[in-house]
Design a protein around this motif. Structure first.
Motif, PDB file in Angstrom:
ATOM      1  N   THR B 274       0.689  -1.315  -0.009  1.00 31.16           N
ATOM      2  CA  THR B 274       0.179   0.213   0.069  1.00 31.16           C
ATOM      3  C   THR B 274       0.755   1.251   0.203  1.00 31.16           C
ATOM      4  O   THR B 274       0.699   2.335  -0.573  1.00 31.16           O
ATOM      5  N   SER B 278       1.122   3.663  -3.328  1.00 29.62           N
ATOM      6  CA  SER B 278       0.890   4.936  -3.138  1.00 29.62           C
ATOM      7  C   SER B 278       2.260   5.822  -3.257  1.00 29.62           C
ATOM      8  O   SER B 278       1.116   7.329  -4.428  1.00 29.62           O
ATOM      9  N   VAL B 336       2.972   7.314   3.458  1.00 30.90           N
ATOM     10  CA  VAL B 336       2.539   8.012   1.915  1.00 30.90           C
ATOM     11  C   VAL B 336       3.317   9.240   2.075  1.00 30.90           C
ATOM     12  O   VAL B 336       3.765  10.155   0.959  1.00 30.90           O
ATOM     13  N   TRP B 340       6.607  10.052  -0.883  1.00 30.75           N
ATOM     14  CA  TRP B 340       6.498  10.485  -2.681  1.00 30.75           C
ATOM     15  C   TRP B 340       7.611  10.910  -3.078  1.00 30.75           C
ATOM     16  O   TRP B 340       7.590  11.382  -4.545  1.00 30.75           O
TER      17      TRP B 340
END
Lengths: 349, 477
Positions: B274, B278, B336, B340
């Motif tokens: 996950t 993401s 997350v 990123w």
């Protein structure tokens, strides 16, 4: 020269900004928790003072009124009547954190017996820095030599072995490898002590030796986990430079192989190597911070681990702040080294 | 490039990736993890997952017992296996003894070990009326000797005014119980030496002529004399304390480590996949948008990106899980939030190259929107890179969660590999040599990470033969 000085000033300012932003976000997250902590502490102090002063009250309600009044006075005196997000208080707290002025710890004391958060932390910073820098220096030396050697012997068993280990060791948890080290060297072979806190007191002439002896196991752990990754990065960029025409030309000119390798190829590959190594280093900082908890190494990382068990907020805040400083310092040094090896950086920025 | 053609390329690429040794090994390990996940979901009771940190749930288990297979490795002698025998393991006999209905549970125990059990416990739960039932425990030994070790009534019913007028009573008889010692006193004469009455399990499992284990089949007979037809035996267990247990042993809190290890697999896969998917998706879109739009837009987006990259993520993970919460979903979200930024920078530099290609220019002239161009024309070009980045980000995410759990900030309600290692570290398992508590969780973290890392590097080596030295563009701590 002025160009370089300007670059240093600019980079340093940016990194300081990063520290300030980090602390600001931390304080926004912790604000209400800290508020509660402070008001609880004032209440405790006032109740204790009232008990010690032996003031006689005719009725329980009178005592309560007295305590409430005292709490009010203290709260106003410290400026706690405003919420934590009021600009005056927020800026005040920000400076307190930046100068490690974090009050007292509820559960911990320093070696000298002080319960000031700053005393407890400052005493431990040298040990964390010692472990981190020693392991980094050792890994840099091994990485540069082994990596360059591998670039020369591309495709050899050593090259393949180290490259594979580099991919694999990225997935190992540092703290787990530390536990394996204790299992192997302390429990099974009885070579090194399981706990890294030296037994002699800091005043003892043998304290430094004792400290170094206790540092060996955590040091081996950190070096073991990083040296293949670093060698791999060095090997990759040096071998790319080795393929360039000008290196081939130098070979033809009859310049000794070793000189080509270590002075020409390595130097020209320096900027990208530095970028790759900094990525690896940054990723390993938290690991070397945490590994202290496995070995009971008396540094800031171990302090953070212990502070989390009892949720000592001022200490958690203080040790994460020290982590931020180490992290940002590492990046700053990397920036400056990068500018040194790649002069274009100084000019273009 | 038409759609079918690119799909063809894609399946060709996939086949080439699958033919690499690295990807093969990687997918095999993931297969094992997936099998563990399915096993955990299907075969392991959900209770053991949610009650992982409830000591009461694990009370029947042995404390820090080694895995039982170590008996195969020991040169001489084997350590007694810890046995938990429930009602389903017993043969039941219902009879009537002089008008009193009895309920007997017969437990066959094949005891072939070289050392004595550490202790034993009889655990029971009964519902009964006014007259309390009597519980009796007899042991028949391989040599034919039979000892009556316990015989005592349960306490009298307390809830006489209850509607059902039945009271439920649960308790346990420990081997150290005084009445067991008193009962065994009567049999000491049968022994050639004087047995140690303070540990009854030794006397019960000892040879008559010397202080050594009598091996063979023992029969534990737990009989309940019920004086009311409505009385009922709800639960009855015999627990024989041993030094080894199960596939992976137990920890200081008596938890069966194999259950924690099995449940750790779905948790790690969930967090890893996950967070990686993401982070990489968000980072890709962010970077492509910045690079494609260019100008001030790019400048602003990349300034933010620079700042996020240079923040010490570890600090925020610590502070966030303390203040906001540390459920596994929140931890994944925190990963997350900071994960990123690295890939965004790479995506931006690639977008700068691709946006000047003719077909992109052409679609721009045809009036397609920016988002459409990014999603339909630029992103597909970067799919291999995206998949490689995701695969390489999974180990980082798994490690970050494990690190957080290790310092005591993981999800407190479920077993994770990191939290098992946290407990092991707190209990100084390494210095005490409790290797079975340390090895499996760390190996699982490493194996899960390595599998994805291998797949990631396989994708990279096939799609970008010059390779990349930066193993992972995504980092979480």
């Amino acid at each position: 020269m002025t160009g370089f000085l300007f670059f240093v000033a600019k980079t340093t300012a940016y990194r300081i900004l990063v520290v300030v932003v980090t602390v600001i976000i931390t304080l926004i997250l912790l604000g209400s928790a800290m508020d509660k902590l402070l008001s609880d502490r004032i209440r405790a102090e006032v109740v204790e003072a009232a008990a010690q002063d032996k003031i006689q009250f005719k009725m329980l309600s009178q005592r309560q009124a007295y305590i409430d009044e005292q709490i009010d006075i203290k709260t106003k005196g410290l400026g706690l009547d405003e919420p934590w997000y009021s600009p005056k208080r927020f800026v005040n707290t920000l400076f307190q954190v930046l100068t490690l002025d974090l009050g007292r710890s509820n559960f911990f004391t320093s070696d000298s017996g002080s319960s000031n958060v700053s005393d407890i932390i400052i005493e431990r910073v040298p040990k964390t820095v010692l472990l981190f820098t020693t392991s980094t220096v050792i890994v840099v030396v091994i990485g540069l030599f082994l990596g360059t050697y591998m670039a020369e012997k591309r495709g050899s068993a050593l090259d393949k072995g180290v490259s594979f280990t580099a991919v694999v060791s990225n997935s190992f948890a540092t703290f787990w490898v530390g536990m394996l080290m204790i299992l192997l060297f302390s429990f099974t072979l009885h070579i090194f002590p399981a706990r890294s806190t030296p037994l002699t007191s800091p005043g003892d002439p043998f304290y430094v030796l004792d400290l170094l002896y206790h540092m060996i196991l955590p040091l081996i752990t950190l070096v073991l986990l990083s040296f293949t990754v670093w060698s791999f990065v060095v090997r990759y960029f040096v071998s790319r430079v080795l393929d360039e025409d000008y290196i081939q030309a130098k070979r033809v000119m009859g310049i000794p192989k070793r000189k080509i390798l270590y002075s020409h190829a390595l130097k020209n590959a320096a900027p990208p190597i530095l970028t790759g190594i900094v990525t690896a280093l940054i990723a390993s900082i938290s690991g070397s911070f945490i590994v202290e908890a496995v070995f009971d190494w008396p540094g800031v990382g171990k302090l953070l681990y212990d502070a989390i068990v009892v949720m000592d907020i001022p200490l958690i805040l203080g040790s994460t702040y020290v982590f931020t400083l180490i992290y940002v310092m590492t990046m700053l040094i990397a920036d400056l080294l990068y500018a040194y090896f790649d002069p274009r950086v100084k000019v273009s920025s | 490039v038409t759609a079918t053609e690119s799909a063809g390329n894609f399946s060709l690429l996939l086949r080439r990736i699958l033919h690499t040794k690295a990807a093969l090994v990687g997918f095999s390990i993931i297969g094992i993890l997936a099998a563990m996940t399915i096993y955990a979901l299907v075969a392991v009771p959900l209770e053991s997952f949610s009650q992982w940190n409830d000591p009461g749930f694990w009370i029947d288990y042995p404390k820090s017992a080694a895995p039982s297979w170590i008996n195969l490795m020991l040169p001489e002698g084997n350590l007694p296996n810890h046995m938990i025998l429930g009602p389903s393991d017993a043969k039941t006999q219902n009879s009537s003894l002089g008008g009193i209905p009895t309920n007997s549970f017969l437990y066959d125990i094949d005891f072939r070990y070289n050392s004595y059990p550490t202790d034993f416990i009889i655990d029971y739960c009964l519902k009964y009326g006014e007259i309390p039932p009597v519980i009796q425990v007899d042991v028949t030994r391989p040599d034919g000797e039979s000892f009556m070790i316990y015989n005592s009534p349960l306490p009298s019913s307390t809830l006489s005014d209850n509607l059902s007028n039945l009271t439920e009573y649960c308790s346990r008889i420990f081997s150290t119980d005084e009445s067991i010692r008193d009962n065994l006193q009567a049999y000491t004469g049968r022994f050639d030496y004087s047995p140690d009455l303070s540990s009854p399990q030794k006397m019960i499992f000892s040879q008559l002529d010397k202080d050594a284990v009598l091996r063979g089949k023992y029969l534990f007979n737990v009989t309940y004399y019920l004086f009311d037809p409505e009385d009922k035996v709800e639960n009855t267990k015999v627990i024989l304390g041993g030094r080894v247990y199960g596939l992976m042993g137990t920890d200081d809190l008596r938890r069966d480590l194999s259950i924690g290890i099995f449940w750790g697999a779905p948790v790690a896969l969930f967090v890893g996949l996950t967070a990686a998917i993401s982070s990489v998706t968000i980072g890709m879109l962010y970077g492509l948008l910045a690079g494609y739009k260019g100008g001030r837009y790019d400048e602003a987006l990349m300034r933010i990106n620079d700042l996020v990259i240079s923040l010490p993520t570890f600090v925020f993970l610590v502070i966030l899980s303390i203040t906001i919460g540390s459920s596994i979903f929140l931890i994944t979200l925190f990963l997350v939030i900071f994960g990123w930024s690295g890939i965004a920078r790479v995506a931006r530099s690639l977008a700068l190259q691709i946006k000047n290609l003719q077909y992109v220019e052409a679609s721009k002239l045809m009036g397609e929107t920016d988002i459409k161009i990014i999603l339909r024309h630029i992103l597909p070009q970067l799919l291999p890179l995206t998949f490689a980045s995701i695969a390489l980000a999974v180990p980082a995410a798994i490690l970050a969660e494990a690190t957080l759990s290790f310092i005591g900030l993981g999800d407190p309600s479920i077993p994770t590999w990191g939290s098992i290692l946290h407990d092991a570290n707190t209990a100084s398992a390494a210095a005490r040599g409790l290797w079975w508590w340390i090895l499996p969780p760390g190996i699982m973290i490493a194996a899960a990470g390595i599998s994805f890392a291998l797949i990631g590097s396989a994708i990279e080596s096939v799609t970008n033969p010059r390779g990349s030295a930066n193993q992972s563009k995504v980092r979480f701590t």
